[in-house]
Design an enzyme around this catalytic site. Sequence first.
Site, PDB file in Angstrom:
ATOM      1  N   ARG A 107      60.775 122.272  53.647  1.00  8.77           N
ATOM      2  CA  ARG A 107      59.815 122.701  53.517  1.00  8.77           C
ATOM      3  C   ARG A 107      58.503 121.620  53.700  1.00  8.77           C
ATOM      4  O   ARG A 107      58.086 121.452  53.872  1.00  8.77           O
ATOM      5  CB  ARG A 107      60.173 123.900  52.822  1.00  8.77           C
ATOM      6  N   ASN A 163      44.285 133.065  54.647  1.00  8.81           N
ATOM      7  CA  ASN A 163      44.808 134.243  55.060  1.00  8.81           C
ATOM      8  C   ASN A 163      45.011 135.300  55.332  1.00  8.81           C
ATOM      9  O   ASN A 163      44.134 135.977  54.824  1.00  8.81           O
ATOM     10  CB  ASN A 163      46.802 133.504  54.208  1.00  8.81           C
ATOM     11  N   HIS A 193      46.988 138.707  56.018  1.00  6.65           N
ATOM     12  CA  HIS A 193      47.931 139.147  55.652  1.00  6.65           C
ATOM     13  C   HIS A 193      47.987 141.050  55.711  1.00  6.65           C
ATOM     14  O   HIS A 193      46.806 141.794  55.512  1.00  6.65           O
ATOM     15  CB  HIS A 193      48.656 138.873  54.666  1.00  6.65           C
ATOM     16  N   ASP A 204      51.362 135.118  49.179  1.00  5.69           N
ATOM     17  CA  ASP A 204      50.208 135.662  49.558  1.00  5.69           C
ATOM     18  C   ASP A 204      49.769 136.648  48.049  1.00  5.69           C
ATOM     19  O   ASP A 204      49.366 137.502  47.863  1.00  5.69           O
ATOM     20  CB  ASP A 204      51.208 136.831  50.172  1.00  5.69           C
TER      21      ASP A 204
HETATM   22  C1  GRF Z   1      48.923 139.664  61.808  1.00  3.14           C
HETATM   23  O1  GRF Z   1      48.953 141.297  61.162  1.00  3.14           O
HETATM   24  C2  GRF Z   1      48.723 138.398  60.323  1.00  3.14           C
HETATM   25  O2  GRF Z   1      47.993 138.788  59.463  1.00  3.14           O
HETATM   26  C3  GRF Z   1      50.188 138.470  59.751  1.00  3.14           C
HETATM   27  O3  GRF Z   1      50.623 138.186  61.180  1.00  3.14           O
HETATM   28  C4  GRF Z   1      49.929 139.158  62.566  1.00  3.14           C
HETATM   29  C5  GRF Z   1      49.263 137.759  63.443  1.00  3.14           C
HETATM   30  O4  GRF Z   1      49.002 138.396  64.131  1.00  3.14           O
HETATM   31  N1  GRF Z   1      50.122 137.085  58.852  1.00  3.14           N
HETATM   32  P1  GRF Z   1      48.570 138.026  66.183  1.00  3.14           P
HETATM   33  O5  GRF Z   1      50.243 136.491  66.471  1.00  3.14           O
HETATM   34  O6  GRF Z   1      47.157 137.039  65.606  1.00  3.14           O
HETATM   35  O7  GRF Z   1      48.162 138.385  66.752  1.00  3.14           O
END
Ligand code: GRF
Length: 190
Positions: free
Chosen positions: A63, A105, A107, A143
């Site tokens: 990582r 981010n 989430h 997160d």
């Molecule tokens: C979203 O729900 C985001 O919050 C999560 O992954 C999804 C991404 O969707 N981390 P996409 O690939 O942009 O359609």
Amino acid sequence: MGKNINIAVLVSGTGTLLEAIIQDRIEIKLVAADRECRGIEIAKTAGIPTKVVGRGFGKDFDREAYTKQMVELLKKHDIDLVVMAGFMTFFAPPMIEAFRDRILNSHPSLLPAFKGAHAVRDALEAGVTETGTTIHIATELLDEGRVLAQEKVKVKPGDTEETLHERIKQEERRLYPIAVRKIVAELSDQ
Ligand code: GRF
């Protein structure tokens, strides 16, 4: 006029949040991914430079080394703001050290509830009647970090992980471009 802010969007999946950012006419300097995915195709179609920094998914995944590789790529492209849009690799601390307060981010839950990679499934399994989305600044902790926006989404009877996630993503696609613009305005005035 404030200074220009170079944005990189990081993706791993279908890239619909990236599409929403592109449709909002936010200028993107680079789209990077940790695997080949539709998000990369979306970027190519939009004429945005792309780079896949592939990774292994076994126990020997390093990582720290992977994170440093990504930091190097972002620095090479003179990136000021990192926008994670469905990017599914959790970075080691060197990313936060390099871009502190400059990593966003989105989430799919009302944080601090349901952190991690299966937020929608976990919310369904917990039997909550309401979940949602949170846009926040990323930190060393998964997160966590300053919340920029949150929106509630009701769980409907008969919802599956897919139907519920799609309704959450509709909110994410609405909110994320607004949040990106807000941070760009803050950074360009600094
Ligand atoms: C979203 O729900 C985001 O919050 C999560 O992954 C999804 C991404 O969707 N981390 P996409 O690939 O942009 O359609």
